[in-house]
Enzyme design. Structure first.
Site, PDB file in Angstrom:
ATOM      1  N   LYS A  52      41.325 -23.926  35.595  1.00 46.59           N
ATOM      2  CA  LYS A  52      42.279 -21.938  36.111  1.00 46.59           C
ATOM      3  C   LYS A  52      41.686 -22.530  37.575  1.00 46.59           C
ATOM      4  O   LYS A  52      42.774 -21.636  38.805  1.00 46.59           O
ATOM      5  CB  LYS A  52      41.495 -21.245  35.219  1.00 46.59           C
ATOM      6  CG  LYS A  52      42.537 -21.235  33.579  1.00 46.59           C
ATOM      7  CD  LYS A  52      41.955 -20.890  32.786  1.00 46.59           C
ATOM      8  CE  LYS A  52      41.730 -20.337  31.575  1.00 46.59           C
ATOM      9  NZ  LYS A  52      41.391 -19.886  30.496  1.00 46.59           N
ATOM     10  N   GLN A  96      35.654 -15.956  30.661  1.00 47.71           N
ATOM     11  CA  GLN A  96      36.168 -17.107  29.221  1.00 47.71           C
ATOM     12  C   GLN A  96      35.440 -16.692  28.001  1.00 47.71           C
ATOM     13  O   GLN A  96      34.598 -16.722  27.696  1.00 47.71           O
ATOM     14  CB  GLN A  96      35.630 -19.113  29.853  1.00 47.71           C
ATOM     15  CG  GLN A  96      36.116 -19.631  29.391  1.00 47.71           C
ATOM     16  CD  GLN A  96      37.607 -19.650  29.288  1.00 47.71           C
ATOM     17  OE1 GLN A  96      38.170 -19.448  30.072  1.00 47.71           O
ATOM     18  NE2 GLN A  96      37.834 -20.496  27.740  1.00 47.71           N
ATOM     19  N   ASP A 119      44.098 -11.305  31.731  1.00 47.60           N
ATOM     20  CA  ASP A 119      43.837 -11.592  30.798  1.00 47.60           C
ATOM     21  C   ASP A 119      44.515 -11.154  29.859  1.00 47.60           C
ATOM     22  O   ASP A 119      45.544 -11.301  28.832  1.00 47.60           O
ATOM     23  CB  ASP A 119      42.484 -12.352  30.386  1.00 47.60           C
ATOM     24  CG  ASP A 119      42.219 -13.853  29.803  1.00 47.60           C
ATOM     25  OD1 ASP A 119      43.345 -14.551  30.401  1.00 47.60           O
ATOM     26  OD2 ASP A 119      41.398 -14.332  29.765  1.00 47.60           O
TER      27      ASP A 119
END
Length: 287
Positions: A52, A96, A119
């Site tokens: 990412k 994460q 997200d």
């Protein structure tokens, strides 16, 4: 013959479009920035975060990162999230997952401002999606929609079976599909006759985490099959679909790897850019 959908190619095109828009934003001094927070030493998580961050840098965005030790406390992680939330150079924040067992992921995720929730996992983002209001959507479901659009597969009026009702993929994807005018059926571990749900569908999206769950008995000729699952085996990566058995049955199918996976990172980049653009809209204009 069944056509394999090239998710890598589609994702590369989206990433190039994002990079072009970032270049335009750079000229005005508004460079998007993504902050990633990694807690612990899980090897898979480290690989995902590295990918990412690399994609963000390649697009010309700012890369912010914080790596906390496995024994980090709730207050440790919360302090980092708050720091990034207050930083005007940070457009989006990504925590994460999974987190070490001593941490409550839902509480920490909800600490991310909805305007920086790239997200799309906060309670606020879920509410905006449910109400159909503008917001940042979860990356993998958004990637599935973008992939179908890129393939020219119509959603309006389509019969779609979503296999899996998880908060990360199944639930938000069903809502996104409904917003596009699809007729959606959702199956899960309590579904007694899975084939009865999937066989009438024009599009079957599988996100169960069960390797090889879907085969020819579940798919009608000419259907489109999207495999979100990914599993590591001695023979390599595989998905929730027995793809080889669907050759000649499905019209189109996504491979594993190279299908939905690349789309997830591409949509993270899209979300980071959108967060920066929408943040600029909220900035006060000088008199």
């Amino acid at each position: 013959m069944t056509t394999t959908i090239d998710g890598t190619r589609i994702a590369q095109r989206i990433r190039a479009q994002v990079a072009a828009k970032v270049t335009e934003a750079t000229g005005s001094g508004r460079i998007p920035g993504l902050a990633t927070v990694l807690v612990g030493d899980d090897p898979a998580s480290a690989v995902y975060v590295a990918a990412k961050r690399r994609a963000i840098r390649e697009a010309g965005m700012r890369d912010f990162h914080r790596h906390l030790p496995p024994r980090a406390t709730h207050d440790d992680v919360a302090a980092v999230i708050d720091e990034f939330a207050a930083d005007p150079h940070v457009s989006g924040i990504l925590l994460q997952l999974p987190l070490p067992p001593q941490l409550d992921a839902s509480v920490l995720i909800d600490r991310i401002p909805v305007t920086k929730d790239v997200d799309g996992l906060t309670t606020g983002s879920a509410g905006l999606l449910a109400r159909g209001e503008r917001g940042l959507r979860p990356c993998t479901p958004s990637g599935v929609i973008a992939l179908l659009d890129a393939e020219g597969i119509p959603l309006l009026g389509a019969q779609v079976a979503v296999v899996g009702w998880g908060e990360l993929v199944g639930q938000p994807l069903a809502q996104l599909l409904l917003r596009r005018g699809a007729t959606v059926s959702v199956a899960h571990e309590h579904t007694t006759d899975l084939a009865a749900v999937t066989r009438p569908a024009d599009i079957v999206v599988v996100a169960t985490g069960v390797r090889g769950l879907i085969g020819p008995e579940h798919v009608s000729p000419g259907a489109v099959v999207i495999d979100v699952g990914i599993h590591r085996t001695p023979a390599g990566l595989t998905g929730d679909v027995r793809s080889a058995e669907l050759d000649g049955i499905a019209d189109r199918i996504t491979p594993v790897p190279g299908g939905v996976g690349p789309m997830t990172i591409a949509m993270l980049m899209v979300n980071t850019l959108r967060a920066a653009q929408w943040g600029a809209e909220r900035e006060p204009v000088a008199a």
